[in-house]
Design a protein around this motif. Structure first.
Motif, short mmCIF file in Angstrom:
data_model
loop_
_atom_site.label_atom_id
_atom_site.label_comp_id
_atom_site.label_asym_id
_atom_site.label_seq_id
_atom_site.Cartn_x
_atom_site.Cartn_y
_atom_site.Cartn_z
N GLU A 144 -0.51 7.53 2.11
CA GLU A 144 -0.81 6.36 2.94
C GLU A 144 -1.35 5.23 2.06
O GLU A 144 -1.01 4.07 2.23
N ALA A 145 -2.19 5.57 1.09
CA ALA A 145 -2.74 4.56 0.18
C ALA A 145 -1.64 3.98 -0.69
O ALA A 145 -1.63 2.78 -0.99
N ARG B 119 0.00 1.22 1.04
CA ARG B 119 -0.82 0.00 1.06
C ARG B 119 -0.73 -0.75 -0.27
O ARG B 119 -0.85 -1.97 -0.30
N PHE B 120 -0.55 -0.01 -1.36
CA PHE B 120 -0.52 -0.65 -2.67
C PHE B 120 0.81 -1.36 -2.92
O PHE B 120 0.91 -2.19 -3.81
N ARG B 121 1.84 -1.03 -2.16
CA ARG B 121 3.14 -1.70 -2.35
C ARG B 121 3.08 -3.16 -1.90
O ARG B 121 3.70 -4.01 -2.50
N PRO C 219 -0.09 -5.15 -1.05
CA PRO C 219 -1.54 -5.13 -0.84
C PRO C 219 -2.08 -6.29 -0.03
O PRO C 219 -1.66 -7.43 -0.18
N SER C 220 -3.01 -5.94 0.85
CA SER C 220 -3.78 -6.96 1.57
C SER C 220 -4.81 -7.51 0.58
O SER C 220 -4.92 -7.03 -0.54
N VAL D 146 -7.14 -4.71 -0.57
CA VAL D 146 -6.49 -3.77 -1.49
C VAL D 146 -6.27 -4.42 -2.84
O VAL D 146 -6.48 -3.80 -3.89
N SER E 2 -7.80 6.77 0.34
CA SER E 2 -7.04 6.89 1.58
C SER E 2 -7.82 6.26 2.72
O SER E 2 -9.04 6.25 2.70
N GLY E 3 -7.09 5.81 3.71
CA GLY E 3 -7.73 5.34 4.93
C GLY E 3 -7.59 6.35 6.06
O GLY E 3 -7.94 6.06 7.20
N ASP F 184 -11.65 4.03 1.26
CA ASP F 184 -10.59 3.32 1.98
C ASP F 184 -10.47 1.92 1.39
O ASP F 184 -11.33 1.07 1.64
N GLY G 220 -8.45 -0.40 2.14
CA GLY G 220 -8.18 -1.38 3.19
C GLY G 220 -9.46 -1.92 3.81
O GLY G 220 -9.57 -3.10 4.11
#
Length: 174
Positions: A25-26, A29-31, A33-34, A37, A140-141, A160, A162
């Motif tokens: 899941e992390a 998110r890294f692909r 990133p907010s 992140v 991970s979130g 997390d 995020g």
């Protein structure tokens, strides 16, 4: 009689700086990133992180499914993922030792009770076993780790990126 396990392939995880362990899941998110992140990645580059082989395998299976319906996006996702995998500090190899600690962890009745309600979380349970054995924090979130920590302490904690906070506070220095 004690059995020794050859874990030379993963020696770098015991000696030297401790990387953080990425959950699938992390990785997603890294692909893309907010802001939170991206800030996390500035402080903790991918080169300081690791994951287990099975997570990369599952990530690749997910990308293959995406390619069936959205080939252009799936191809871009695959290329980006391969670049990300190349930057990982180390991919945790399934040695006899790793297989042994994971099997023992998955046989634990407390873990089995958690997996009854969330059977698709076996990979996350495997990641927790590796984290606990090597003393590596998890990135991970996923709330699964919070629920698992209620019955088996994840001493290195779960961060997390995020939210920008520890969802399981570490008990050991990372």
């Amino acid at each position: 009689m004690t059995t020794t396990h050859d874990d030379a392939a993963n020696d770098c995880l015991r000696n030297g700086p401790k990387p953080m362990v990425l959950d699938a899941e992390a990785m997603g998110r890294f692909r893309a990133p907010s802001a939170s992140v991206a800030t996390f990645l500035d402080a903790n580059p991918l080169e300081s992180m690791t994951t287990i082989e099975r997570i990369i395998d599952e990530d690749q299976l997910g990308i293959e499914k995406i390619m069936l319906t959205r080939p252009h996006f799936g191809y871009k996702l695959r290329c980006h993922s391969q670049k990300m995998y190349a930057k990982l500090h180390h991919v945790i190899i399934s040695t006899d030792h790793v297989n042994h600690i994971v099997a023992n962890f998955l046989d634990d009745a407390r873990v089995q009770r958690r997996l009854i309600n969330e059977p698709r979380r076996t990979t996350r349970a495997m990641l927790a076993a590796v984290s606990i054995d090597y003393g590596l924090p998890i990135i991970s979130g996923s709330g699964f780790f919070v629920r698992l920590d209620e019955v088996i302490r994840i001493q290195a904690g779960v961060y997390d990126p995020g939210k920008g906070e520890w969802i399981v506070a570490p008990l050991i220095k990372n």
